[in-house]
Design an enzyme around this catalytic site. Structure first.
Site, mmCIF file in Angstrom:
data_model
loop_
_atom_site.group_PDB
_atom_site.id
_atom_site.type_symbol
_atom_site.label_atom_id
_atom_site.label_comp_id
_atom_site.label_asym_id
_atom_site.label_seq_id
_atom_site.Cartn_x
_atom_site.Cartn_y
_atom_site.Cartn_z
ATOM 1 N N GLU A 146 61.795 28.594 -14.048
ATOM 2 C CA GLU A 146 61.730 29.915 -14.678
ATOM 3 C C GLU A 146 62.713 30.825 -13.953
ATOM 4 O O GLU A 146 62.467 31.231 -12.812
ATOM 5 C CB GLU A 146 60.312 30.487 -14.561
ATOM 6 N N GLU A 168 47.297 34.794 -16.019
ATOM 7 C CA GLU A 168 48.474 34.896 -16.902
ATOM 8 C C GLU A 168 49.684 34.627 -16.024
ATOM 9 O O GLU A 168 50.074 35.461 -15.216
ATOM 10 C CB GLU A 168 48.552 36.308 -17.509
ATOM 11 N N CYS A 205 57.812 37.552 -18.739
ATOM 12 C CA CYS A 205 57.185 36.224 -18.729
ATOM 13 C C CYS A 205 57.467 35.471 -20.019
ATOM 14 O O CYS A 205 57.705 34.264 -20.010
ATOM 15 C CB CYS A 205 55.687 36.360 -18.518
ATOM 16 N N THR A 213 51.492 31.676 -7.235
ATOM 17 C CA THR A 213 50.480 32.595 -6.715
ATOM 18 C C THR A 213 49.162 32.407 -7.460
ATOM 19 O O THR A 213 48.076 32.486 -6.859
ATOM 20 C CB THR A 213 50.962 34.061 -6.827
ATOM 21 N N LYS A 230 45.312 46.255 -7.691
ATOM 22 C CA LYS A 230 46.310 46.074 -6.630
ATOM 23 C C LYS A 230 47.661 45.748 -7.269
ATOM 24 O O LYS A 230 47.868 44.666 -7.801
ATOM 25 C CB LYS A 230 45.909 44.934 -5.687
HETATM 26 P P1 NAD Z 1 53.807 37.087 -7.870
HETATM 27 O O1 NAD Z 1 52.958 35.931 -8.209
HETATM 28 O O2 NAD Z 1 54.719 36.980 -6.714
HETATM 29 O O3 NAD Z 1 52.907 38.392 -7.582
HETATM 30 C C1 NAD Z 1 51.965 38.857 -8.513
HETATM 31 C C2 NAD Z 1 50.896 39.657 -7.775
HETATM 32 O O4 NAD Z 1 50.151 38.775 -6.938
HETATM 33 C C3 NAD Z 1 51.430 40.752 -6.870
HETATM 34 O O5 NAD Z 1 50.592 41.874 -6.957
HETATM 35 C C4 NAD Z 1 51.326 40.108 -5.489
HETATM 36 O O6 NAD Z 1 51.237 41.045 -4.428
HETATM 37 C C5 NAD Z 1 50.028 39.344 -5.636
HETATM 38 N N1 NAD Z 1 49.837 38.256 -4.660
HETATM 39 C C6 NAD Z 1 50.713 37.704 -3.802
HETATM 40 N N2 NAD Z 1 50.116 36.703 -3.089
HETATM 41 C C7 NAD Z 1 48.841 36.642 -3.514
HETATM 42 C C8 NAD Z 1 47.724 35.811 -3.183
HETATM 43 N N3 NAD Z 1 47.806 34.854 -2.272
HETATM 44 N N4 NAD Z 1 46.566 36.013 -3.854
HETATM 45 C C9 NAD Z 1 46.453 36.974 -4.805
HETATM 46 N N5 NAD Z 1 47.480 37.793 -5.161
HETATM 47 C C10 NAD Z 1 48.656 37.625 -4.517
HETATM 48 O O7 NAD Z 1 54.578 37.449 -9.214
HETATM 49 P P2 NAD Z 1 55.765 38.484 -9.423
HETATM 50 O O8 NAD Z 1 56.971 37.936 -8.746
HETATM 51 O O9 NAD Z 1 55.268 39.857 -9.053
HETATM 52 O O10 NAD Z 1 55.933 38.431 -11.017
HETATM 53 C C11 NAD Z 1 56.753 37.530 -11.676
HETATM 54 C C12 NAD Z 1 55.951 36.377 -12.216
HETATM 55 O O11 NAD Z 1 54.888 36.861 -13.033
HETATM 56 C C13 NAD Z 1 56.761 35.458 -13.121
HETATM 57 O O12 NAD Z 1 56.435 34.123 -12.856
HETATM 58 C C14 NAD Z 1 56.299 35.847 -14.512
HETATM 59 O O13 NAD Z 1 56.475 34.849 -15.497
HETATM 60 C C15 NAD Z 1 54.872 36.143 -14.264
HETATM 61 N N6 NAD Z 1 54.337 36.981 -15.329
HETATM 62 C C16 NAD Z 1 53.458 36.419 -16.221
HETATM 63 C C17 NAD Z 1 52.982 37.176 -17.278
HETATM 64 C C18 NAD Z 1 52.016 36.611 -18.289
HETATM 65 O O14 NAD Z 1 51.416 37.372 -19.061
HETATM 66 N N7 NAD Z 1 51.808 35.309 -18.343
HETATM 67 C C19 NAD Z 1 53.409 38.500 -17.436
HETATM 68 C C20 NAD Z 1 54.308 39.022 -16.516
HETATM 69 C C21 NAD Z 1 54.754 38.245 -15.457
#
Ligand code: NAD
Length: 486
Positions: free
Chosen positions: A387, A257, A291, A239, A184
């Site tokens: 962040e 992650e 990230c 999330t 997803k």
């Molecule tokens: P997000 O948490 O808003 O969304 C990530 C995913 O989770 C999306 O597919 C979203 O639709 C889904 N989601 C939303 N609500 C959910 C729920 N209740 N349960 C399960 N899934 C749900 O993150 P984003 O804004 O898309 O990405 C940015 C964030 O991701 C930043 O904090 C960044 O640091 C982090 N990130 C971490 C890594 C890592 O390897 N640690 C890598 C890339 C990004």
């Protein structure tokens, strides 16, 4: 709903007007769809079919049906298929790169790195990982052997900043270990995942790799679904906490992650100009939407002015624009919500620090802001504590290294960090005191498939890559055996 396609003005990339989801090897279009905006233009350029809970159930059921045969396939056969998946990515690499630019915004040169990362990992898995039983002890009469089996249906939930790279880092170990997958993508970058689903379903048996799309509303249903045995999740810490709560009722395996607020610690024996150049790259790739980007820069007071001025010069020299323009070195912020957050960080920078480069949104369509360097800002400012995930970079001065390390660790996050120093012994000592899953000395974001990357503190747990990452898509079973005494 029928799909038409048009040849876009962008190279030879064929843009479907309505991208289907993929379930059980079939392209699925529902009566509902999500519009996808090109962040460089602010204009909808395609849409994607949208799932509801019925469609989610169908995807999980398809993955469950496919699991017995897929997991029983001998590993060498799955390895051969991993190479075919890599070949197909290679063949379509340009299409993926251009589609990623259009939905995500990053410059083409950066987008071109996503497919090769996946190709390398798929081939590495196929050639190096065997999941063979491991003899833990063989001692006289007693033998202890650990076996690994796939878990079942795995959900891969991905964010919008690296849509293909962060998906394949989950798919490669999950599929190779014999699991089936429901992926997803994020609601604002679903297209490249749908494209991958369409291409790989020409190679994989039906139901092995399914793709569903939501409008940020199916995460709870996915994470709590009794048919799903593991969640591979990359996204924000907030999330990630929701995923963990939703997954608790079924005690799913989790890899989380999550977010980071990575410090870069510059030591006083470096060349400030050269190091500023390298730190700038570590901070500003993908417009700061990484990230593991360097997000807080600690610089000795003795070189603070020179360092800040060089960062400002580099920021001013950056060409901000559409990622498909070959001249562009920084693309837009990926979506409207993140753009609003970036504007808030600009306000905070203006109120709490001194902006010496950038500081303004770029007028016109699209979600652009110029790379921004902020100096003389206190550690208590929002821009330093949170962040930012955008190209607004706080640069902090320090007099005492011990104090700088304490300040660098004064965060709930613990994803990554960098240390920049000529005296390697001293840089190593500093690295050992940083609370982060990965610390790089004099380099940044270098990965090795043998080596697990994982977050500390609120940056998550579980890890990807390396034995820990690969094995996390399996269940270990231990058999103790001894000769019969009866
Ligand atoms: P997000 O948490 O808003 O969304 C990530 C995913 O989770 C999306 O597919 C979203 O639709 C889904 N989601 C939303 N609500 C959910 C729920 N209740 N349960 C399960 N899934 C749900 O993150 P984003 O804004 O898309 O990405 C940015 C964030 O991701 C930043 O904090 C960044 O640091 C982090 N990130 C971490 C890594 C890592 O390897 N640690 C890598 C890339 C990004």
């Amino acid at each position: 709903m029928s799909s038409t396609s048009l040849r876009a003005a962008y190279g030879n990339t064929v843009i479907e007007t309505l991208y289907p989801m993929i379930i059980d090897g079939k392209k699925i279009r529902t009566g509902r769809q999500i519009d996808v905006i090109n962040p460089a233009t602010g204009v909808v350029f395609a849409s994607v079919a949208r799932a509801d809970e019925v469609v989610l159930d169908a995807a999980v059921a398809a993955a469950q049906r496919a699991f017995p045969r897929w997991s029983a396939m001998p590993l060498p056969e799955r390895a051969a298929l991993m190479h075919k998946l890599a070949d197909s990515l290679q063949e379509h690499a340009d299409e993926f790169a251009r589609l990623i630019v259009m939905e995500q915004g990053k410059p083409l040169a950066e987008a071109r790195k996503e497919a090769p990362t996946g190709i390398g990992l798929l081939r590495y898995m196929a050639d190096n990982v065997d999941y063979a039983p491991v003899v833990l002890k063989s001692d006289g009469d007693t033998k202890i052997v650990e076996h690994r089996r796939p878990l079942g249906v795995v959900a891969a939930i991905t964010p919008w900043n690296v849509p293909i790279g962060l998906l394949i880092i989950k798919l490669a170990p999950a599929l190779f270990a014999g699991n089936t997958v429901v992926a997803k993508p994020a609601a604002t970058t679903p297209l490249s995942t749908c494209l991958l689903g369409a291409i790989w379903n020409e190679i994989l048996p039906p139901g092995v790799f399914n793709v569903i799309c939501d409008d940020n509303d199916l995460g709870d249903a996915l994470s709590s679904h009794p048919g799903i045995k593991k969640i591979g999740f990359t996204g924000s810490t907030a999330t990630g906490m929701k995923v963990m709560a939703s997954a608790a009722g079924t005690l799913k395996r989790l890899t989380l992650e999550l977010g980071g607020n990575d410090p870069a610690l510059v030591l006083d024996d470096v060349d400030p100009i050269e190091t500023a150049r390298r730190v700038f790259t570590a901070a500003m790739g993908n417009a700061g939407q990484v990230c593991l980007a360097a997000k807080r820069i600690f610089v000795p007071a003795s070189m603070y002015d020179v360092f800040c001025n060089e960062l400002a010069r580099l920021a001013d020299a950056t060409i901000v624009g559409d990622g498909l323009d070959p001249a562009t070195t920084m693309g837009p912020i990926q979506n409207a919500v993140q753009y609003q957050k970036a504007l808030e960080y600009l306000d905070d920078a203006r109120d709490s620090g001194t902006i010496i480069a950038g500081g303004v949104p770029v007028p016109g369509p699209g979600y652009f802001i110029r790379p921004t360097i902020v100096r003389d800002i206190p550690d208590s400012a929002r821009l330093v504590r949170e962040e930012q995930f955008c190209p607004v970079l706080p640069v902090l001065s320090y007099d005492d290294l011990d104090d700088a390390i304490k300040r660098a660790n004064a965060t709930d996050y613990g994803l990554g960090a960098t240390v920049w120093g000529r005296n390697l012994g001293r840089a190593f000592d500093v690295a050992m005191r940083i609370e982060a899953g990965t610390v790089w000395i004099n380099e940044h974001m270098v990965f090795d498939p043998h080596v697990t990357a994982r977050g500390a503190k609120l940056s998550g747990f579980g890890g990807e890559l390396g034995p820990e990452g690969f094995n996390s898509y399996t269940q270990g079973y231990v058999v103790y055996q001894t000769s019969s005494r009866s």
